[in-house]
Design an enzyme around this catalytic site. Structure first.
Site, PDB file in Angstrom:
ATOM      1  N   ASP A 163      38.789  33.953  39.280  1.00 56.54           N
ATOM      2  CA  ASP A 163      39.212  34.056  37.836  1.00 56.54           C
ATOM      3  C   ASP A 163      38.301  35.422  37.469  1.00 56.54           C
ATOM      4  O   ASP A 163      37.228  35.749  37.942  1.00 56.54           O
ATOM      5  CB  ASP A 163      38.970  32.906  36.915  1.00 56.54           C
ATOM      6  CG  ASP A 163      37.560  32.380  36.795  1.00 56.54           C
ATOM      7  OD1 ASP A 163      36.531  33.116  36.847  1.00 56.54           O
ATOM      8  OD2 ASP A 163      37.507  31.048  36.787  1.00 56.54           O
ATOM      9  N   LEU A 164      38.520  35.777  36.203  1.00 60.08           N
ATOM     10  CA  LEU A 164      37.720  37.089  35.541  1.00 60.08           C
ATOM     11  C   LEU A 164      36.533  36.885  35.599  1.00 60.08           C
ATOM     12  O   LEU A 164      35.810  37.852  35.922  1.00 60.08           O
ATOM     13  CB  LEU A 164      38.231  37.199  34.121  1.00 60.08           C
ATOM     14  CG  LEU A 164      37.868  38.413  33.371  1.00 60.08           C
ATOM     15  CD1 LEU A 164      38.424  39.635  33.876  1.00 60.08           C
ATOM     16  CD2 LEU A 164      38.142  38.340  31.911  1.00 60.08           C
TER      17      LEU A 164
END
Length: 266
Positions: free
Chosen positions: A115-116
Site C-alpha cells: 500500500d501507499l
C-alpha cells in the site's frame, strides 16, 4: 460493444485478451487497446473482440503482421519507497512504481501489492504462473515485515500475534513474530506471515491495541531485500527464481539474470 463469445469446451482455448496478457506483453487494458485498434489478426483476419476464443494449437495469431510470441520471462525485485502506488496509472496523480522501472525494457506486473504507506520488497514479472504461485495462499509463501508499533507491546500482545488474531474477515494464521527492540515509547517487531490480506499487518497490530507507525517488507520466501537501495531494482538470479517457483532450477530457455549494477541514491 462486442458480444462475449460462448465459453470454450477445451482447455487449450483462451480469450484473445488472455493470450496477449499471459504472453507478458502488457496489461489487460493495453491488450484491449491493441486488439481494438485492429493490430491483431487471427488466421489472417482482424479480430476486434478481446473476448474472442482462440485455439492455441490451431490458430495463427499475429500482431502488426508478426507472430505473437511470449516475451522473455523477466523477474525483478524493487525496493518500493513509501508514497508510491503499485498501479500503472493513478487518477490522483501520485507517483507509481512504474516511474522507477521505466528502464526495464519490458512490461511487468506487480506480484501482489504494497500500500501507499508501506515500503520494501516488491516483485514484478511477466510470468503469470510465477506470480500466481507467490500470491496464492495455498502455497503459503512467507512474507516478512519489519514494523514500528506506536506503543511498547507486552509479551502477551506479541504472543497474541504469534497465535493469530481475529479480524473482520476471519482469524489470521499463526505468525512468526520476533521482538527486535524496545524504546521508551515504541516496539520494533519482525513478523513473517504465510497469507496475504489487504493491510493485514496493520490490522493485526490494531487488533492487539496498537498502531503501525512504519512498515517495511524485507523478504518474500528466501529472497531478502539485502543492501538494495530504496527506489532501486535488480533482476532476480536464476537460483532465486527457482527457489520461489518450487522448481529445482528454472527452465533452460529462461534468461539467466545477474544482479543489477545500477545503484545510487533515488
Amino acid at each position: 460493444m462486442a458480444q462475449k463469445s460462448s465459453p470454450p469446451q477445451r482447455k487449450r482455448l483462451k480469450t484473445l485478451e488472455r493470450v496477449f496478457s499471459k504472453a507478458g506483453l502488457g496489461s489487460r487494458t493495453e491488450a484491449r487497446s491493441c486488439i481494438n485498434s485492429g493490430r491483431i489478426r487471427v488466421n489472417g483476419k482482424i479480430v476486434l473482440n478481446p473476448d474472442e476464443w482462440v485455439d492455441l494449437d490451431r490458430d495463427r495469431i499475429t500482431i502488426d503482421g508478426k507472430p505473437l510470441r511470449a516475451a522473455v520471462k523477466t523477474y525483478i525485485l524493487l525496493y518500493k519507497p513509501k508514497g508510491y502506488v503499485t498501479t500503472y496509472k493513478d487518477p490522483e496523480g501520485r507517483p507509481t512504481v512504474y516511474d522507477l522501472i521505466a528502464n526495464v525494457g519490458t512490461w511487468l506486473s506487480p506480484v501482489g501489492r504494497l500500500d501507499l504507506d508501506t515500503s520494501g520488497l516488491l516483485l514484478l514479472t511477466n510470468d503469470t504462473d510465477f506470480a500466481e504461485r507467490i500470491t496464492n495462499p495455498d502455497h503459503q509463501v512467507a512474507k516478512t515485515y519489519q514494523l514500528k508499533a506506536s506503543t511498547v507491546l507486552s509479551d502477551a500482545q506479541v504472543e497474541a500475534l504469534r497465535q493469530g488474531v481475529v479480524l473482520h474477515d476471519g482469524p489470521t494464521r499463526p505468525a512468526t513474530v520476533q521482538r527486535l527492540r524496545d524504546s521508551a515509547r515504541y516496539t520494533v517487531l519482525e513478523m513473517t506471515l504465510t497469507e496475504g490480506r489487504n493491510r493485514k499487518v496493520r490490522r493485526m497490530i490494531e487488533a492487539v491495541g496498537s498502531k503501525v507507525l512504519n512498515l517495511v517488507r524485507t523478504a518474500i520466501g528466501p529472497i531478502r531485500i539485502g543492501d538494495l537501495q530504496i527506489g532501486k531494482w535488480r533482476k532476480l538470479t536464476e537460483e532465486e527464481v527457482a527457489s520461489l517457483s518450487g522448481q529445482p532450477m528454472p527452465n533452460p530457455n529462461t534468461t539467466v539474470y545477474r544482479r543489477s549494477r545500477s545503484r545510487g541514491s533515488p
